[in-house]
Design an enzyme around this catalytic site. Structure first.
Site, PDB file in Angstrom:
ATOM      1  N   GLY A 129      -7.511 -21.305 -11.128  1.00  0.00           N
ATOM      2  CA  GLY A 129      -8.588 -21.841 -11.955  1.00  0.00           C
ATOM      3  C   GLY A 129      -9.972 -21.373 -11.554  1.00  0.00           C
ATOM      4  N   SER A 140      -5.335 -17.502 -11.931  1.00  0.00           N
ATOM      5  CA  SER A 140      -6.277 -16.832 -12.838  1.00  0.00           C
ATOM      6  C   SER A 140      -5.691 -15.606 -13.520  1.00  0.00           C
ATOM      7  CB  SER A 140      -7.577 -16.489 -12.100  1.00  0.00           C
ATOM      8  OG  SER A 140      -8.223 -17.679 -11.670  1.00  0.00           O
ATOM      9  N   ASN A 167       1.733 -23.409 -17.403  1.00  0.00           N
ATOM     10  CA  ASN A 167       1.466 -24.740 -16.843  1.00  0.00           C
ATOM     11  C   ASN A 167       0.270 -25.320 -17.588  1.00  0.00           C
ATOM     12  OD1 ASN A 167       0.978 -27.005 -15.341  1.00  0.00           O
ATOM     13  ND2 ASN A 167       0.194 -25.915 -13.529  1.00  0.00           N
ATOM     14  N   HIS A 200       2.983 -27.788  -6.523  1.00  0.00           N
ATOM     15  CA  HIS A 200       1.807 -27.103  -7.078  1.00  0.00           C
ATOM     16  C   HIS A 200       0.594 -27.458  -6.218  1.00  0.00           C
ATOM     17  CE1 HIS A 200      -1.507 -26.119  -9.755  1.00  0.00           C
ATOM     18  NE2 HIS A 200      -0.674 -25.274 -10.338  1.00  0.00           N
ATOM     19  N   LYS A 203      -0.890 -28.278 -17.398  1.00  0.00           N
ATOM     20  CA  LYS A 203      -1.591 -29.320 -16.623  1.00  0.00           C
ATOM     21  C   LYS A 203      -1.822 -30.551 -17.512  1.00  0.00           C
ATOM     22  CE  LYS A 203      -3.601 -25.554 -14.018  1.00  0.00           C
ATOM     23  NZ  LYS A 203      -4.424 -25.192 -12.898  1.00  0.00           N
ATOM     24  N   GLU A 214       1.056 -18.831  -5.360  1.00  0.00           N
ATOM     25  CA  GLU A 214      -0.226 -19.127  -5.990  1.00  0.00           C
ATOM     26  C   GLU A 214      -1.273 -19.378  -4.916  1.00  0.00           C
ATOM     27  OE1 GLU A 214       0.282 -20.787 -10.183  1.00  0.00           O
ATOM     28  OE2 GLU A 214       0.526 -22.474  -8.836  1.00  0.00           O
ATOM     29  N   GLU A 231      -2.323 -28.290  -6.857  1.00  0.00           N
ATOM     30  CA  GLU A 231      -3.065 -29.503  -7.249  1.00  0.00           C
ATOM     31  C   GLU A 231      -2.344 -30.765  -6.784  1.00  0.00           C
ATOM     32  OE1 GLU A 231      -3.564 -28.384 -11.369  1.00  0.00           O
ATOM     33  OE2 GLU A 231      -4.836 -26.741 -10.689  1.00  0.00           O
TER      34      GLU A 231
HETATM   35  C1  PEP Z   1      -1.671 -22.883 -12.236  1.00  0.00           C
HETATM   36  O1  PEP Z   1      -2.023 -23.963 -12.642  1.00  0.00           O
HETATM   37  O2  PEP Z   1      -0.550 -22.772 -11.722  1.00  0.00           O
HETATM   38  C2  PEP Z   1      -2.582 -21.734 -12.358  1.00  0.00           C
HETATM   39  C3  PEP Z   1      -2.228 -20.610 -11.827  1.00  0.00           C
HETATM   40  O3  PEP Z   1      -3.759 -21.952 -13.041  1.00  0.00           O
HETATM   41  P1  PEP Z   1      -4.791 -20.815 -13.563  1.00  0.00           P
HETATM   42  O4  PEP Z   1      -3.960 -19.772 -14.270  1.00  0.00           O
HETATM   43  O5  PEP Z   1      -5.706 -21.533 -14.486  1.00  0.00           O
HETATM   44  O6  PEP Z   1      -5.459 -20.248 -12.359  1.00  0.00           O
END
Ligand code: PEP
Length: 249
Positions: A174, A213, A9, A96, A11, A168, A98
């Protein structure tokens, strides 16, 4: 051996030229492995660069990070599932964290987006996850089951086997904090049970990815968990060398 999904992803990163360069490096160095698929979720403006780079590789696929649920019309700034499909997307991230937490996407919205994706021939990757206060209140499993049921609201049982899920935890995205393999095992097992309840035994085979992460150092430990069928990766998917190390793990 299980079949794995690695999803990147990006973003709001990787302009079309950067995406093309990334994909040239990746495609040049990554030989197909029969036990895994690699999905790329670039910003919509860079979708073409990714689609062009992977054109004859069935193990590599592209998707978009969001869609609107309407087919077309006066929705300035939005893209429909049909537009994304026409531009070469095969997958779409839905719900997601976000989108939910920064843009106010509701559980009802996720259901409308799942329906629109399926209608247009896109495979939804439904993202679920609890916040830190929800985890601390012991609400994790209740929250993620509810988000999953809500996103699939109104769908026939037969449809459930055709989606992907990403667990997630919001507090892990993040932040550099990752769920322990035990946390992931518990959440993934609960999601698989819920998938079977919604869609029958076949739906127990729906891939459930872990996200939050993930990096080259922790990916192997997460993939070793029985019900973890792959990973959804943000930050660590932006660097081609690190992403190559992750998808080879
Ligand atoms: C994501 O955006 O779905 C995500 C898991 O981000 P990160 O790996 O940066 O935590």
């Amino acid at each position: 051996m299980k079949s794995l999904v690695f999803a990147a992803n990006w973003k709001m990163n990787q302009a079309p030229a950067d995406a093309a360069l990334f994909m040239r490096t990746f495609v040049g160095q990554y030989a197909r492995q029969t036990d895994r698929r690699v999905l790329f979720f670039p910003p919509a403006l860079s979708l073409h660069s990714v689609v062009e780079a992977i054109h004859d590789r069935a193990d590599l696929q592209a998707g978009v990070q969001n869609i609107h649920w309407e087919d077309s019309g006066a929705f300035t700034g939005e893209i429909s599932a049909g537009l994304a499909r026409g531009a070469g997307a095969r997958f779409v991230l839905i719900g997601h964290s976000e989108r939910r937490h920064l843009f106010g996407e509701t559980e009802a919205d996720t259901a409308k987006k799942v329906a629109a994706a399926l209608k247009a021939g896109l495979t939804p990757v439904i993202c679920v996850g609890e916040t830190l206060p929800e985890r601390e209140a012991g609400e994790t499993l209740r929250v993620i089951r509810r988000q999953l049921r809500a996103a699939l609201e109104g769908q026939e049982a037969g449809v459930v086997a055709g989606v992907l899920i990403a667990y997630e935890p919001v507090w892990a995205i993040g932040t550099g904090r990752t769920a322990t393999p035990q946390d992931a095992a518990e959440a993934h097992a609960a999601l698989k049970t819920e998938l079977r309840a919604l869609g029958g035994e076949r739906s127990g085979a729906v891939p459930v990815l872990y996200g939050g992460s993930v990096n080259r150092a922790n990916v192997a430990g997460l993939l070793a968990v029985e019900d973890v069928d792959g990973v959804l990766v943000g930050g660590a998917s932006l660097d081609a060398e690190q992403w190559l190390a992750i998808v080879r793990s």
